[in-house]
Design an enzyme around this catalytic site. Structure first.
Site, PDB file in Angstrom:
ATOM      1  N   ASN A  13       0.878  -1.166   0.000  1.00  0.00           N
ATOM      2  CA  ASN A  13       0.000   0.000   0.000  1.00  0.00           C
ATOM      3  C   ASN A  13       0.919   1.220   0.000  1.00  0.00           C
ATOM      4  OD1 ASN A  13      -1.811   2.029   0.461  1.00  0.00           O
ATOM      5  ND2 ASN A  13      -2.770   1.090   2.254  1.00  0.00           N
ATOM      6  N   ARG A  95      -2.325  -2.190  -3.652  1.00  0.00           N
ATOM      7  CA  ARG A  95      -3.562  -1.448  -3.447  1.00  0.00           C
ATOM      8  C   ARG A  95      -3.511  -0.215  -4.356  1.00  0.00           C
ATOM      9  NH1 ARG A  95      -5.295   2.834   1.053  1.00  0.00           N
ATOM     10  NH2 ARG A  95      -7.473   2.927   0.491  1.00  0.00           N
ATOM     11  N   HIS A 184     -12.781   2.374  -0.594  1.00  0.00           N
ATOM     12  CA  HIS A 184     -12.795   1.357   0.470  1.00  0.00           C
ATOM     13  C   HIS A 184     -13.425   0.049  -0.019  1.00  0.00           C
ATOM     14  CE1 HIS A 184     -13.011   4.707   3.792  1.00  0.00           C
ATOM     15  NE2 HIS A 184     -11.760   4.362   3.567  1.00  0.00           N
ATOM     16  N   ARG A 245     -12.556  15.065   7.061  1.00  0.00           N
ATOM     17  CA  ARG A 245     -13.318  15.435   5.858  1.00  0.00           C
ATOM     18  C   ARG A 245     -14.764  15.713   6.210  1.00  0.00           C
ATOM     19  NH1 ARG A 245     -11.532  10.236   3.067  1.00  0.00           N
ATOM     20  NH2 ARG A 245      -9.347  10.620   2.569  1.00  0.00           N
ATOM     21  N   GLY A 336     -15.533   1.789  13.967  1.00  0.00           N
ATOM     22  CA  GLY A 336     -16.601   0.787  13.933  1.00  0.00           C
ATOM     23  C   GLY A 336     -16.297  -0.423  14.790  1.00  0.00           C
ATOM     24  N   ASN A 338     -14.177  -0.455  17.415  1.00  0.00           N
ATOM     25  CA  ASN A 338     -13.746  -0.152  18.793  1.00  0.00           C
ATOM     26  C   ASN A 338     -14.624   0.793  19.589  1.00  0.00           C
ATOM     27  OD1 ASN A 338     -11.142  -1.617  18.818  1.00  0.00           O
ATOM     28  ND2 ASN A 338     -10.684  -0.217  17.132  1.00  0.00           N
ATOM     29  N   GLU A 388      -8.037  -5.649   4.936  1.00  0.00           N
ATOM     30  CA  GLU A 388      -7.869  -5.305   3.524  1.00  0.00           C
ATOM     31  C   GLU A 388      -6.650  -6.005   2.918  1.00  0.00           C
ATOM     32  OE1 GLU A 388      -8.700  -1.244   5.042  1.00  0.00           O
ATOM     33  OE2 GLU A 388      -9.115  -0.804   2.944  1.00  0.00           O
TER      34      GLU A 388
HETATM   35  P1  ADP Z   1      -7.502   4.378   8.664  1.00  0.00           P
HETATM   36  O1  ADP Z   1      -8.731   4.902   8.034  1.00  0.00           O
HETATM   37  O2  ADP Z   1      -6.391   5.373   8.757  1.00  0.00           O
HETATM   38  O3  ADP Z   1      -7.080   3.000   8.164  1.00  0.00           O
HETATM   39  P2  ADP Z   1      -8.424   3.038  11.089  1.00  0.00           P
HETATM   40  O4  ADP Z   1      -9.433   2.168  10.455  1.00  0.00           O
HETATM   41  O5  ADP Z   1      -7.256   2.399  11.766  1.00  0.00           O
HETATM   42  O6  ADP Z   1      -7.892   4.203  10.151  1.00  0.00           O
HETATM   43  O7  ADP Z   1      -9.181   3.960  12.143  1.00  0.00           O
HETATM   44  C1  ADP Z   1      -8.472   4.948  12.847  1.00  0.00           C
HETATM   45  C2  ADP Z   1      -9.402   5.650  13.778  1.00  0.00           C
HETATM   46  O8  ADP Z   1     -10.067   4.701  14.611  1.00  0.00           O
HETATM   47  C3  ADP Z   1      -8.675   6.563  14.740  1.00  0.00           C
HETATM   48  O9  ADP Z   1      -8.516   7.849  14.220  1.00  0.00           O
HETATM   49  C4  ADP Z   1      -9.584   6.581  15.933  1.00  0.00           C
HETATM   50  O10 ADP Z   1     -10.446   7.694  15.818  1.00  0.00           O
HETATM   51  C5  ADP Z   1     -10.428   5.351  15.812  1.00  0.00           C
HETATM   52  N1  ADP Z   1     -10.249   4.443  16.944  1.00  0.00           N
HETATM   53  C6  ADP Z   1      -9.270   3.556  17.159  1.00  0.00           C
HETATM   54  N2  ADP Z   1      -9.439   2.930  18.334  1.00  0.00           N
HETATM   55  C7  ADP Z   1     -10.563   3.444  18.887  1.00  0.00           C
HETATM   56  C8  ADP Z   1     -11.285   3.231  20.101  1.00  0.00           C
HETATM   57  N3  ADP Z   1     -10.871   2.347  21.014  1.00  0.00           N
HETATM   58  N4  ADP Z   1     -12.411   3.960  20.311  1.00  0.00           N
HETATM   59  C9  ADP Z   1     -12.827   4.850  19.407  1.00  0.00           C
HETATM   60  N5  ADP Z   1     -12.190   5.096  18.269  1.00  0.00           N
HETATM   61  C10 ADP Z   1     -11.080   4.408  17.989  1.00  0.00           C
END
Ligand code: ADP
Length: 402
Positions: A13, A95, A184, A245, A336, A338, A388
């Site tokens: 990537n 990717r 995505h 965004r 989603g 976490n 992914e």
């Molecule tokens: P990307 O889109 O960069 O691949 P990710 O899918 O890893 O990002 O998501 C990153 C975001 O997930 C972080 O900016 C954060 O806001 C959110 N995140 C990670 N862990 C938690 C958590 N425990 N609770 C809420 N939000 C979380």
């Protein structure tokens, strides 16, 4: 090729300033190594490489460009006795963010395919150039190995024309390739299929709404394994509220800022892509911080969270109408997977649509794919971690294996 022992896929990537990579063995879908090169072109550039079961190794730059970064990755893999010229490498899977209308699935790269990806640079100026650098360098490092592109847009090419079209002048739209492409897609494909598996049903029999909520965020409506709607459009700016965004906005806001606020197009681009979303609303783009502040009574963070979840709720309602029958809603990616707070808020009040979140299941500290709806719920609500890299490796491997 699996018969000849070529079972590994290197997934790359490559962005303009970073390279994320994973070497997977498709014999058992295991990780052989993972790594990241950050801040390419800056003095603080570094590579972090982790072989499976081993400790992270760090290598400082300088890595002046993507080619230098990938050569360093090749050295790290070679130190593990594997890599670009290893006899077990079946493919390099790239990717690629924008595949336009032409690429509806993965493709083994040849000159014509690379030229087509180049022609899409005006539509994805931030992403496709880095992807192309990765393709060119990896081709030079592994000349005999198939280079496969897996596109973020491909899964969405099945959208019906009435969902992909903007209601603007057709000649203008066609001349400039303006339509809704969606992004995505690799994640939406993987998560919708895993959700069907979790339900114990074939993907063809299941309608799923996938909510990919990372730093970037997008929703999709998947009917019987086929994408029929998604929230991102010509670029990843459309749709949901994201970390930085804006998502959906009246296009006249752009005109207003240009005409009345004296902002340049570049300044508006930066505003909408980098200074909006959660960050613009409350000064933080990390959902952990936003939810913490909101719980502590911070008004700006509360509003940011409400704007974010309200937008999502509207999309869930809209996609329920698009699908007619929904079997599952699946949450994925950083937020989603976490944030029970976000998941509960998005579906609050949607019992009339059969959507209910069980508070205990929602807050349980589980990691894997799981249901968070109660046993009796009409529609399953699931948390399904995305992967992914595995999906890119699988698609690349399936394409090159006899
Ligand atoms: P990307 O889109 O960069 O691949 P990710 O899918 O890893 O990002 O998501 C990153 C975001 O997930 C972080 O900016 C954060 O806001 C959110 N995140 C990670 N862990 C938690 C958590 N425990 N609770 C809420 N939000 C979380």
């Amino acid at each position: 090729m699996s018969g000849t022992g070529r079972t590994r896929v290197l997934v790359l990537n490559t962005g303009s300033s970073s390279v994320k990579y994973q070497l997977l063995d498709m014999a058992d879908a295991s990780r052989v190594a993972t790594g990241l090169v950050e801040r390419i072109g800056e003095d603080s550039a570094r590579l972090a490489h982790t072989p499976a079961g081993g400790r992270e190794r760090e290598r400082p730059g300088p890595f002046p460009d993507v080619a230098a970064a990938l050569r360093a990755v090749a050295d790290e893999l070679a130190a593990d006795g594997t890599g670009f010229d290893a006899p077990d490498l079946a493919a390099v899977g790239h990717r690629v963010v924008h595949g336009g209308e032409r690429f509806s699935g993965p493709v083994v790269l040849d000159d014509a395919a690379v030229a087509e990806i180049e022609s899409l640079v005006p539509l994805a100026p931030l992403h496709n150039p880095g992807n192309l650098d990765g393709i060119r360098t990896a081709t030079a490092l592994a000349p005999g190995v198939p280079q496969v592109a897996v596109f973020d847009t491909a899964f969405h090419t099945t959208m019906p024309e009435y969902a992909a079209r903007y209601a603007i002048d057709t000649a203008t739209a066609d001349e400039h390739r303006i339509r809704r492409y969606g992004f995505h897609g690799t994640s939406h494909a993987y998560v919708s299929r895993r959700t069907a598996e979790l339900l114990g049903r074939a993907p063809e029999d299941v309608n799923v709404i996938v909510l990919h909520l990372g730093n970037g965020a997008s929703a999709s409506a998947v009917a019987g394994g086929v994408c029929v709607e998604t929230s991102m459009g010509l670029t990843p700016l459309e749709g949901l509220v994201m970390g930085t965004r804006s998502g959906d906005i009246d296009p006249a806001v752009v005109l207003h800022l240009a005409r009345n606020a004296g902002m340049s197009l570049d300044a508006i681009d930066t505003l909408l892509n980098k200074r909006s979303g959660l960050l613009g609303l409350c000064g933080d783009n990390d959902m952990r911080e936003v939810t913490r502040r909101a719980a502590a009574g911070d008004g700006a963070a509360r509003l940011a969270l409400d704007v974010y979840t309200h937008r999502l709720k509207k999309y869930v309602g809209a996609y329920t109408a698009v699908l007619g029958r929904v079997d599952a809603v699946a949450f994925t990616a950083g937020v989603g997977e976490n944030s029970p707070v976000v998941r509960a808020a998005v579906l609050a009040g949607l019992g009339g649509l059969g959507l209910v979140v069980d508070p205990d299941r929602n807050t349980a500290p589980d990691r894997g794919p799981r249901f968070i709806s109660p046993e009796y719920a009409a529609v399953a609500v699931a948390v399904v971690p995305t992967d992914e890299e595995l999906e890119i490796a699988r698609q690349a491997y399936d394409l090159v294996s006899p």
